[in-house]
Each structure stands twice: as structure tokens, then as C-alpha cells.
Design a protein around this motif. Structure first.
Motif, PDB file in Angstrom:
ATOM      1  N   TRP B 465       0.856  -1.194   0.000  1.00  0.00           N
ATOM      2  CA  TRP B 465       0.000   0.000   0.000  1.00  0.00           C
ATOM      3  C   TRP B 465       0.887   1.238   0.000  1.00  0.00           C
ATOM      4  N   ASP B 466       0.301   2.375  -0.293  1.00  0.00           N
ATOM      5  CA  ASP B 466       1.068   3.617  -0.401  1.00  0.00           C
ATOM      6  C   ASP B 466       0.577   4.629   0.614  1.00  0.00           C
ATOM      7  N   VAL B 467       1.498   5.485   1.035  1.00  0.00           N
ATOM      8  CA  VAL B 467       1.108   6.628   1.861  1.00  0.00           C
ATOM      9  C   VAL B 467       0.587   7.710   0.915  1.00  0.00           C
ATOM     10  N   VAL B 468      -0.617   8.181   1.172  1.00  0.00           N
ATOM     11  CA  VAL B 468      -1.218   9.192   0.311  1.00  0.00           C
ATOM     12  C   VAL B 468      -0.717  10.562   0.748  1.00  0.00           C
ATOM     13  N   VAL B 469      -0.285  11.355  -0.186  1.00  0.00           N
ATOM     14  CA  VAL B 469       0.196  12.683   0.176  1.00  0.00           C
ATOM     15  C   VAL B 469      -0.195  13.671  -0.912  1.00  0.00           C
ATOM     16  N   ARG B 470      -0.551  14.865  -0.494  1.00  0.00           N
ATOM     17  CA  ARG B 470      -0.829  15.950  -1.439  1.00  0.00           C
ATOM     18  C   ARG B 470      -0.152  17.205  -0.920  1.00  0.00           C
ATOM     19  N   TYR B 471      -0.064  18.230  -1.749  1.00  0.00           N
ATOM     20  CA  TYR B 471       0.905  19.281  -1.439  1.00  0.00           C
ATOM     21  C   TYR B 471       0.335  20.674  -1.216  1.00  0.00           C
ATOM     22  N   GLU B 472      -0.917  20.902  -1.527  1.00  0.00           N
ATOM     23  CA  GLU B 472      -1.435  22.269  -1.398  1.00  0.00           C
ATOM     24  C   GLU B 472      -1.751  22.613   0.055  1.00  0.00           C
ATOM     25  N   GLY B 473      -2.218  21.648   0.812  1.00  0.00           N
ATOM     26  CA  GLY B 473      -2.532  21.893   2.211  1.00  0.00           C
ATOM     27  C   GLY B 473      -3.823  22.650   2.432  1.00  0.00           C
ATOM     28  N   ASP B 474      -4.693  22.707   1.437  1.00  0.00           N
ATOM     29  CA  ASP B 474      -5.968  23.403   1.641  1.00  0.00           C
ATOM     30  C   ASP B 474      -7.074  22.377   1.949  1.00  0.00           C
ATOM     31  N   VAL B 475      -8.279  22.891   2.120  1.00  0.00           N
ATOM     32  CA  VAL B 475      -9.388  22.012   2.484  1.00  0.00           C
ATOM     33  C   VAL B 475      -9.578  20.937   1.423  1.00  0.00           C
ATOM     34  N   MET B 476      -9.469  21.336   0.161  1.00  0.00           N
ATOM     35  CA  MET B 476      -9.643  20.393  -0.935  1.00  0.00           C
ATOM     36  C   MET B 476      -8.654  19.233  -0.828  1.00  0.00           C
TER      37      MET B 476
END
Lengths: 193, 588
Positions: B465-476
Motif C-alpha cells: 500500500w502507499d502513503v497518500v500525500v498531497r501538497y497544497e494543504g488546503d481544504v480540498m
């Protein structure tokens, strides 16, 4: 440019859900809400709304369901199975079980049965630890979830707690037959040994 | 840690770090009795700075206090403040500071780790250790007029019966007393001696006093009025009894303070009265959306102390239950964000419908839909019944992937939803780490930190499995991280259900009055909302000596004040929804 497309897609989800609900009604020709179709409506395969029309219809409770403990009474002269060991009163996390061990009026020695047994069901959190750790299968968890009451006395004594073995066999068929087999095996062992 | 980073003397193991620290701060640092280091109070801030800057311990996980009223093993009577700090992988390092019991003062670590802000207030509130230099040291869970500090060992509640359960009155001469008879009206609370409601300043004043009023004067700036408004404690969008005191300039928030404690029910004090096993059903009631995950954390922490192994099948069942819980939590959380943005209950009910089916699985296994009480030390309470695996497979393979896609189209695809969430409540990565944020909140800010990967527990390292990560840091992005994690959870579940081995579900005989060897343990898991930690101290008896819950909702809420600054009041609801809190866990 594409503004509005996402909105339309989003509304399409809602519209589809609505349509499926009506389509399901048509597909079942008005029989969707019959009791025999309740398991389908409540299953992972079910489509459309899954509302249960309580209290007109009720979901079948799984055997493991737990709501308040009760004490088992064997048919015949044996009476309740409880041997007043007190483990339920010790394990109870909110400490809502009181057990008074009976004593022999002649010798004053403690007997293996309770003279009083109370559960304050206003404190009981139905965690099921008493039933889980009872060494003599004497206390079990009930399936009675309709517990609204007019009075404020929630201290249940023996008169309210004791229920016949048949009740247990009815709501816990698998556990009951396993227990009975185990008891018969132990009895046979005791006879042989 | 990347290859190109300048090579400093970075310790690889905790023991190496201990020797480095003892070298650098000789005289101020010594090994503790159980785990970690005892640091002299006057060098604490230096040690913390050194750990953060030179060794990457940028994230303070847990702060708590323990009361030792009796002098023992060479120590005088003392309070011990325990810090658990972490870096990007591996176990936490444990720092301890001793404080004099008569006048307990410890330097505040808020300048080093702002995450200490809420947690030090909690220690002050419940244990009564003052933190020198804390910018806002007020009570946090209890009311201002509260008498004493309840987690001190000599503090007794009004309806005190005994220090430890089981209470002797229950058996063998059980004479029952109804709960309300034991706590008659007017004797069911303790007030400070001489306290009177007349002339008492309510807490509101204290809260308002902390709001920043830089301009002062007539309260008018650029033609807009400065208004202090109270959102909650009874407000549909605060997800429970949370109160937000906001200083508004027009519609913009200048300053915001969460006021907590409306749902405080002395979880930790009760936990210290309870037996070890008796705490298990109480953990269900922390975050009542995710009771299985709470059980998991507590079971792991106690198993660390007991040093027992869990059979293979029990590991799998535990992971299946924990991941199903994550699916529930993330779907409900996304549904709530929809709700908070004005999408009245449509998205919410789509999410709840799937939750009902998962709760069916919990009910058939554990016996209860929400208060599962399912994990036991060394295994689980009972085996999964017939019919569980087929239904779970049907859900995981067929139904849930479609429903998650549908919910994504419904929520994230919607232009209004996007307009309301993109660029709102931006949390930069460094701030998120400094405030001790964990879970989807942290991973949406670009920090791929997941306890399941960083400090693996149970059998998570055997799944793909993968660690999910996103970069904007906003509510979306927080919503999108949850969608990603839903899919990763389904991936884990597919593998776990496929490979579920046969075998025992419990390690040996069940004991109702298990005795736990003397020691301390911090067990942590990746709870759907963040890092859930249980800090336990055992004195070798049948009850925990200290039982502390490091609640992810509580610590994550600490960053709300930062997030709210400069935002519009209407967006606060979305930001709060995207942090994903449960007040049962915040207030404990």
C-alpha cells in the motif's frame, strides 16, 4: 469554460440515486417492502434506499448482538446456573453488578449460589465482559433493545434478570448448542473419571 | 533524510542519541528508570532545540504529566512531565522532567514545538504543573472555578468510593445503591472552599482577554466593527459541543480561540480507577466513530507492557477491522465537509449508508455497532462469524470502490465544492509539523508521515500500500487525501481478506484480572484522524497507575487558531470540517 460541467455531473449522481430508488420499486412490483425482501435491501448487493420502516419492520439481529445481561435458569430443580463466584462483579467496567453470596443458615458457610443479584442497567454499558468471562455460562447478553421505561428505577434484581434457558437457546442458537455439547462432554468426563 | 543533506552527527538509533545527549549536556541528562532520559528543568529548552534542529525531532507527539506523591527509589515526591518527540521514522524519544511537588514549574516548550501549546495546558489543568513561559496558560478541559487538579493522586471526586476497581462493595456482600443516591444533589460536585457564584468572573472574560486587540481605541478600524462572536457550544457545524470564540473585523477573522471541555468526562481519571481490561470498553467512547481503532491503540500499548505476541489470524482480523474503521471515518468525514458547505445531508447520507453496511459487519462480529469492545490483550474477543468474509469481500471488491468513486464525483467534481475548498485554510508543511498535526491533515500539507510506515506496528509492513500525500494543504487536499486513503484502505483490505489465515485468535487463556508488569509504554497507531497514542504507566498491579490518551483530534485542533486567521467566518466551518474532529476525543 468547463464551469458547470462538474456541477452537472454532481447533480447527475443525485438524479441517478433518485431514479434507482423508483426503478427498484417498479422492479419489485410493489413488493420491495415485504419482509422477505428486507435482507436484500439491507445487503451489500442492495440498491436504492435502505431505510427500515421501524417499528413496522425490524432488522434481524446477529447472534452476537448484546444489550444488557440476563441470568440463565435451567429447567427443573436446578434453578439458576450462577454459582456466585463474583467474577462478573469484578470484571464489570462501570461496576454496576452487585452479587450477594448465599450462606448456609445452619453452618454459616458460603454457598455456591447468590442470595441476591442486582444490575443497575442505567450504568450498564452492555460491553459484554460479564458474559465473556463467566466461567459457568450463567450470564448472557440479551437482545432486548426496546428499553424505554416509565419509572426511574433501573436496579434490576433476580426477578427481572432471570430468564429461562429456552430464551438463550432461541437468541443464541449456535452458542447454546456449542455450550450444551461442552457440558455433556464434561459431565461424561466426570462420570468416567 | 535525503542523500544530499549535509552530514551532521545524526544518530541512527535512540541509544546512540542518548549517549550523544549525555555527552553534550553532561550533568543535565541522565538515563531514566524505564525509558528515555531525565533532563534537568533548566536545560530542557536547550535539549529540545538541539533535538529539533540537529536530529530532526521536529514533531512533538505527546506531553503528559505523572504524579508520584510518595518518595520512592531515591526520588523525592515529584511530578514527572513526559515528552515524546518523533522524527520522520522510528520510535519516539522520551524526555522526562521532574518538578517539585510543592511548587511544580517546568519551562514551556511552546517556543520549540508549538504542539506543546494545548498539551501543556492540559497538563496544567489536570495535573497542575505550571509551564513557565507558556503564552496562554489557562485551564483547557475543566472550568475556571474548578477545585484542584484531578489527576493528582490525592485528588478524590465527590462520589469517591475506592482508588481501584473492583470496588469491595460489589461482592460478596453486594448491597446495591442507585447511582444518584451515591451522588445526591449539591454533593455531586466539588467547589473550591469559600467559592460563591456571586462576584465570580465567568470564563468568558478570561477568553476574551486573550484575544488580540492591537488597535484598541474605539474598536473601529477602516469603518468595520470589531465584533467578538461565539460559535457554539451549541452549533450544528462544530461537530459537537465545541465553542469557537472569534474576533471579527467585518467578516474576516482576526483571532480565534477554540474553547474545549464541554464534553469532558474524566476519561483518564476513570481509566486509572479501572482495571486494565475494564478500560477497553471505555476507549470505544473516545472517538465514537472509530471505536475499533481506539481498541487497537490501547491493546497495542498494553501488549507492549505485557510483552505478549498476537497470533497471525488475530493480526489479520485486527487490521481488517481497523481499515474498515478508516473507511467509515473518512467517508463520514467527507460527508460532513459536504454538509458543512451547505450540501444539506445528501452527501452525508450517501456516506452513512455505506457506513451502515460496515457497521453490520462489526455488529455480527463484536456484538455492537459502535461500542465494539472487540480487541483483547493478545488477540480479539471472538472469531469472525460465518458470513463475515463473503460480505466483507462483496463490500470491499464490489460495492465500496463504486461508492467512493460516486462520492468523489458528487463532492469533488462539484464546481461549488471546489470553489469553496480550493485555496481555503492553507496549512504549510512546517507549520503542520510544528503544531503536531498528524493524519490526513498533515499528509495534505505534503508531509508523507504515516505511523503505519514510520513506526510499523501489527502486520502493516506485509501489505502492499502507499502513503497518500498531497501538497497544497488546503481544504480540498485534505478531502482528496481522504479519498486516496479510502482507496488504499480497500487495497489493504483486499489483501487481508484474501490472505486471512486460519488459527487461534487469542494467545492463551483469557484473564479477567490481568496483572501488568511494572513499566511504562507508549503505544501509537495511525488512527484515521492522526496519531492515537496511549501512554501507560504500570506499578505492577491490576490497574493502570497512569493512563493518558494522546488524542489526534485534540492536538490537531491546536492549529485551528492559525488556520482561521485572515479567513472569512463562513470558511471556518469548512476548515473545521476538514480537520475532522470528534468532540468525544477532544474533550475526553
Amino acid at each position: 469554460m468547463t464551469y458547470g460541467l462538474g456541477l452537472a455531473k454532481s447533480f447527475w449522481v443525485t438524479l441517478r440515486r433518485l431514479a434507482i430508488t423508483y426503478w427498484e420499486d417498479i422492479r419489485f412490483l410493489g413488493r420491495r417492502y415485504r419482509p422477505e425482501n428486507l435482507p436484500y435491501r439491507q445487503s451489500a448487493k442492495g440498491r436504492g434506499v435502505m431505510t427500515v420502516q421501524y417499528p413496522k419492520e425490524r432488522m434481524t439481529l446477529p447472534e452476537n448482538y448484546r444489550q444488557f445481561p440476563f441470568l440463565l435458569e435451567e429447567p427443573g430443580a436446578d434453578g439458576i446456573r450462577c454459582v456466585a463466584c463474583g467474577i462478573c462483579a469484578q470484571v464489570c467496567p462501570p461496576q454496576c453488578i452487585w452479587v450477594e453470596r448465599a450462606t448456609d443458615s445452619q453452618t454459616g458457610k458460603p454457598l455456591r449460589k447468590p442470595s441476591a443479584f442486582y444490575i443497575d442497567v442505567s450504568m450498564c454499558m452492555s460491553c459484554g465482559l460479564c458474559a465473556e468471562f463467566c466461567p459457568s455460562d450463567a450470564i448472557k447478553m440479551d437482545h432486548d433493545y426496546e428499553i424505554a421505561a416509565y419509572q426511574r428505577s433501573f436496579l434490576w434484581g433476580l426477578d427481572r434478570l432471570v430468564r429461562p434457558l429456552d430464551h438463550h437457546a432461541q437468541i443464541h442458537p449456535k452458542a447454546h448448542s456449542a455450550e450444551q455439547a461442552e457440558r455433556r462432554r464434561k459431565a461424561a468426563q466426570a462420570k468416567d473419571g | 533524510m535525503s542523500e544530499g543533506a549535509p552530514e551532521v552527527k545524526v544518530s541512527r538509533s535512540t541509544s546512540e542519541l542518548h549517549s550523544l545527549l549525555s555527552e553534550r549536556f553532561s550533568g543535565a541528562v541522565r538515563p531514566a528508570e524505564h525509558e528515555g532520559l531525565v533532563v534537568a528543568a533548566d536545560r530542557l529548552v536547550d535539549v529540545a532545540n538541539y533535538l529539533r534542529d540537529d536530529h530532526g525531532y521536529s514533531y512533538l507527539a505527546c506531553v503528559t504529566g505523572v504524579d508520584y506523591p510518595e518518595p520512592a527509589s531515591g526520588h523525592p515526591a515529584r511530578f514527572e512531565v513526559v515528552y515524546h518527540a518523533c522524527r520522520s521514522e522510528g520510535e519516539p524519544i522520551v524526555l522526562r522532567v521532574h518538578a517539585d511537588r510543592a511548587d511544580p514549574v517546568v519551562p514551556s516548550l511552546v517556543p520549540v514545538w508549538p504542539a506543546a501549546g494545548f498539551q501543556e495546558r492540559e497538563v496544567w489543568d489536570l495535573v497542575g504543573v505550571r509551564f513557565d513561559g507558556h503564552p496562554d496558560l489557562r485551564r483547557i478541559l475543566l472550568w475556571e472555578g474548578f477545585d484542584g487538579h484531578p489527576l493528582r493522586k490525592d485528588w478524590h471526586e465527590a462520589y469517591y468510593e475506592a482508588d481501584q476497581k473492583p470496588f469491595p462493595s460489589r461482592y460478596p456482600e453486594g448491597k446495591p445503591a442507585a447511582a444518584e443516591e451515591g451522588t445526591p444533589w449539591k454533593r455531586n460536585l466539588r467547589l473550591p472552599p469559600g467559592w460563591s457564584v456571586k462576584g465570580w468572573q465567568p470564563e468568558d472574560e478570561a477568553v476574551y482577554g486573550t484575544l488580540d486587540e492591537e488597535e484598541g481605541g474605539n474598536g473601529r478600524v477602516a469603518g468595520t466593527d470589531r465584533v467578538v462572536i461565539n460559535m457554539g457550544p451549541q452549533h450544528p457545524s462544530t461537530h459537537g459541543v465545541l465553542r469557537l470564540v472569534a474576533l471579527l473585523d467585518g467578516e474576516t477573522i482576526k483571532e480565534l480561540r477554540p474553547v474545549l471541555g464541554y464534553l469532558h468526562r474524566c476519561h483518564e481519571k476513570i481509566g486509572e480507577r479501572n482495571t486494565w481490561l475494564g478500560n477497553m470498553p471505555y476507549t470505544d467512547r473516545l472517538d465514537y466513530i472509530t471505536s475499533m481503532a481506539n481498541n487497537f491503540g490501547y491493546a497495542l500499548a498494553v501488549e507492549k507492557l505485557l510483552d505478549i505476541d498476537v497470533p497471525e489470524r488475530a493480526h489479520y482480523i485486527r487490521v481488517i477491522m481497523a481499515e474498515l474503521t478508516r473507511v467509515i471515518n473518512h467517508m463520514v468525514s467527507i460527508g460532513f465537509v459536504c454538509n458543512d458547505l451547505g450540501n444539506y445531508f445528501t452527501g452525508m447520507l450517501y456516506a452513512l449508508q455505506e457506513r451502515e453496511l460496515i457497521l453490520d459487519l462489526f455488529e455480527m462480529t463484536a456484538g455492537s455497532r459502535m461500542m465494539c469492545n472487540y480487541y483483547r490483550f493478545g488477540g480479539v474477543a471472538r472469531d469472525v462469524p460465518e458470513g463475515f468474509v463473503p460480505m466483507a469481500k462483496e463490500l470491499v471488491n464490489e460495492r465500496l470502490p463504486r461508492r467512493i468513486d460516486e462520492l468523489e464525483t458528487f463532492a469533488v467534481g462539484n464546481d461549488i465544492f471546489r470553489a469553496r475548498t480550493m485555496g481555503v485554510g492553507v496549512l504549510p508543511a512546517d507549520v503542520a509539523v510544528a503544531y503536531g498535526c498528524t493524519g490526513p491533515l498533515l499528509r495534505a500539507s505534503g508531509v508523507p508521515y504515516d505511523v503505519r510506515r514510520a513506526d510499523p506496528y501489527s502486520i502493516y509492513d506485509t501489505f502492499d500500500w502507499d502513503v497518500v500525500v498531497r501538497y497544497e494543504g488546503d481544504v480540498m487536499d485534505r478531502v482528496m487525501v481522504r479519498f486516496g486513503e479510502l482507496r488504499q484502505s480497500l487495497r489493504i483490505l483486499k489483501q487481508a481478506l484474501e490472505r486471512l489465515p486460519a488459527g487461534p485468535i487469542d494467545s492463551g487463556k483469557k484473564r479477567h484480572n490481568v496483572k501488568v508488569p511494572e513499566g511504562e509504554a507508549y503505544g501509537r497507531i495511525e488512527h484515521p484522524k492522526g496519531e492515537l497514542g496511549f501512554f501507560l504507566v504500570s506499578d505492577g498491579g491490576r490497574n493502570p497507575y497512569r493512563y493518558h490518551v494522546r488524542a489526534p483530534s485534540f492536538v490537531n485542533l491546536g492549529v485551528l487558531g492559525y488556520l482561521a486567521r485572515g479567513q472569512k467566518i463562513a470558511d471556518i466551518v469548512a476548515i473545521l470540517g476538514s480537520i475532522d474532529i470528534t468532540l468525544g476525543e477532544v474533550d475526553r
